[in-house]
Design an enzyme around this catalytic site. Structure first.
Site, short mmCIF file in Angstrom:
data_model
loop_
_atom_site.label_atom_id
_atom_site.label_comp_id
_atom_site.label_asym_id
_atom_site.label_seq_id
_atom_site.Cartn_x
_atom_site.Cartn_y
_atom_site.Cartn_z
N ALA A 128 29.80 33.36 40.10
CA ALA A 128 29.70 33.74 41.51
C ALA A 128 30.16 35.18 41.74
CB ALA A 128 30.51 32.78 42.38
N ASP A 133 39.67 44.26 40.32
CA ASP A 133 39.76 42.80 40.22
C ASP A 133 41.14 42.35 39.76
OD1 ASP A 133 37.10 43.21 40.76
OD2 ASP A 133 36.40 42.65 38.75
C1 GLA Z 1 33.23 44.70 39.06
C2 GLA Z 1 34.34 45.46 38.34
C3 GLA Z 1 35.27 46.16 39.32
C4 GLA Z 1 34.48 46.98 40.35
C5 GLA Z 1 33.34 46.17 40.96
C6 GLA Z 1 32.44 46.98 41.85
O1 GLA Z 1 33.78 43.63 39.78
O2 GLA Z 1 35.09 44.59 37.52
O3 GLA Z 1 36.20 46.96 38.64
O4 GLA Z 1 34.01 48.17 39.78
O5 GLA Z 1 32.53 45.56 39.95
O6 GLA Z 1 33.13 47.41 42.98
#
Ligand code: GLA
Length: 370
Positions: free
Chosen positions: A113, A162
């Site tokens: 997801a 994240d």
């Molecule tokens: C993924 C990466 C994050 C970020 C997002 C886009 O989730 O793990 O570090 O770059 O894409 O915002």
């Protein structure tokens, strides 16, 4: 607790610590983290729980309730495959500070997801080992360790968003993070008080090429910054002047990153002013920019956003890396059903696989359970 029982059954003793770390959705600030910019994610109520006991030797024994079977026993880091790489990557990055470990994992982040189950896995294990070995690492240091495991061990060149969200978020709040200075603060996000919800629309589609495209976007941004003579696209102050000096995709990527950083700041301004009902327009603008300038959306994500808006959402956008995964919609509670009906009907009409709807309430970051 299910994970502690599984640990006991497999390894014959209670785990010494059990830690939980959540997944995330990003409210705004997409593909800005690796450009030294701003992000505003919040933790979701789903995550990974890790039951851990350190070992004196260097062996790692791993068990996941999501991959039933005997524990996997790894004598060296190189033997790690699939999901075990995220765990072993954390151990590898800790180097001589730790030896081996017995670890049982349980997770409920909806798979595929785009809600960062991998960051939740890295941070839960890192937090447990930090605690058990008394390493004294801060939540941000744990996030950086998880990111390093993913960059250097798994080989995914992700930014810090994240893992930072998983390690640092607080219940009922979003996390504003400056990805250059790593200064952060949490901001109240009391949607219920305004009769609003954030609805996650999981397209249940994940495109194969996502990893390669991510690395490509990152390289394009770095190349644009080099041509502009700035350390990162975060440093572009004169957007019009910068765009004149660039062409093709580098021009488009720069346009997105610079405007997206401004949207994060504008959204925070609205939250501070208590105007959460007004953030929808910024979500919509973010989506259009990700679709047209950054080119990381997908037909399923675009349709989710369009149909959510037709169904009465106040704003909607894709969230996370893109090429599938989830969109989010800001919806007045009385419109929740009509938004879901609108998206489901639009998907059926286009012959897309039915989407899944999940309610997102800002949850707590990594913490010890036992
Ligand atoms: C993924 C990466 C994050 C970020 C997002 C886009 O989730 O793990 O570090 O770059 O894409 O915002």
């Amino acid at each position: 607790m299910r994970v502690a029982e599984a640990f006991r059954a497999a390894f014959g003793a209670d785990p010494e610590a059990v830690w939980h770390a959540p997944g995330r959705v990003n409210l705004i600030g997409e593909h800005t983290d690796y450009n030294d910019g701003f992000v505003l994610p919040f933790a979701v109520p789903w995550g990974v729980t890790a039951a851990v006991t350190p070992r004196a030797d260097r062996t790692v024994r791993l068990l996941s309730l999501q991959s039933p079977g005997e524990p996997v026993t790894l004598a060296t880091h190189e033997e790690a495959k699939g999901w075990t790489r995220y765990v072993v990557g954390v151990l590898a990055m800790l180097g001589d500070r730790v030896a081996g470990a017995d670890i049982a994992i349980d997770g409920d982040v909806p798979q595929g997801a785009g809600l960062s189950s991998s960051a939740a896995l890295e941070v839960s294990v890192a937090a447990a080992l930090n605690d058990l070995h008394q390493l004294g690492m801060t939540p941000m240091e744990l996030a950086l360790l998880g990111q390093k495991a993913e960059n250097d061990f798994v080989g995914m060149p992700c930014g810090i968003m994240d893992q930072a969200a998983s390690a640092l978020c607080e219940e009922g709040r979003a996390l504003f993070l400056d990805c250059r200075s790593l200064a952060s603060r949490t901001i109240p996000l009391d949607l219920a008080a305004h009769g609003l919800s954030i609805l996650i629309i999981d397209t249940q589609v994940h495109h194969e090429h996502a990893g390669g495209e991510y690395a490509k976007r990152r390289a394009e941004c770095e190349s644009a910054a080099r041509k502009l003579g700035v350390p990162a696209l975060r440093d572009v102050t004169d957007l019009a002047g910068a765009l004149e000096r660039l062409s093709g995709v580098e021009r488009k990527r720069t346009m997105h990153v610079v405007t997206e950083n401004h949207r994060v700041e504008a959204l925070i301004g609205l939250l501070r002013a208590g105007a959460v009902t007004e953030i929808g327009a910024l979500l919509n603008a973010s989506h259009l920019s990700l679709r047209d300038q950054y080119e990381v959306s997908s037909p399923e994500l675009d349709l989710a956003v369009e149909a959510a808006l037709r169904g009465g959402a106040r704003g909607a956008r894709m969230t996370g890396g893109g090429f599938g995964g989830s969109a989010i919609a800001l919806v007045a509670d009385e419109r929740l059903q009509s938004v879901q009906d609108s998206v489901s009907a639009a998907y059926a009409e286009r012959g897309f696989q039915a989407p899944r709807f999940l309610p997102a309430t800002p949850a707590r970051g990594a913490h010890r359970l036992a």
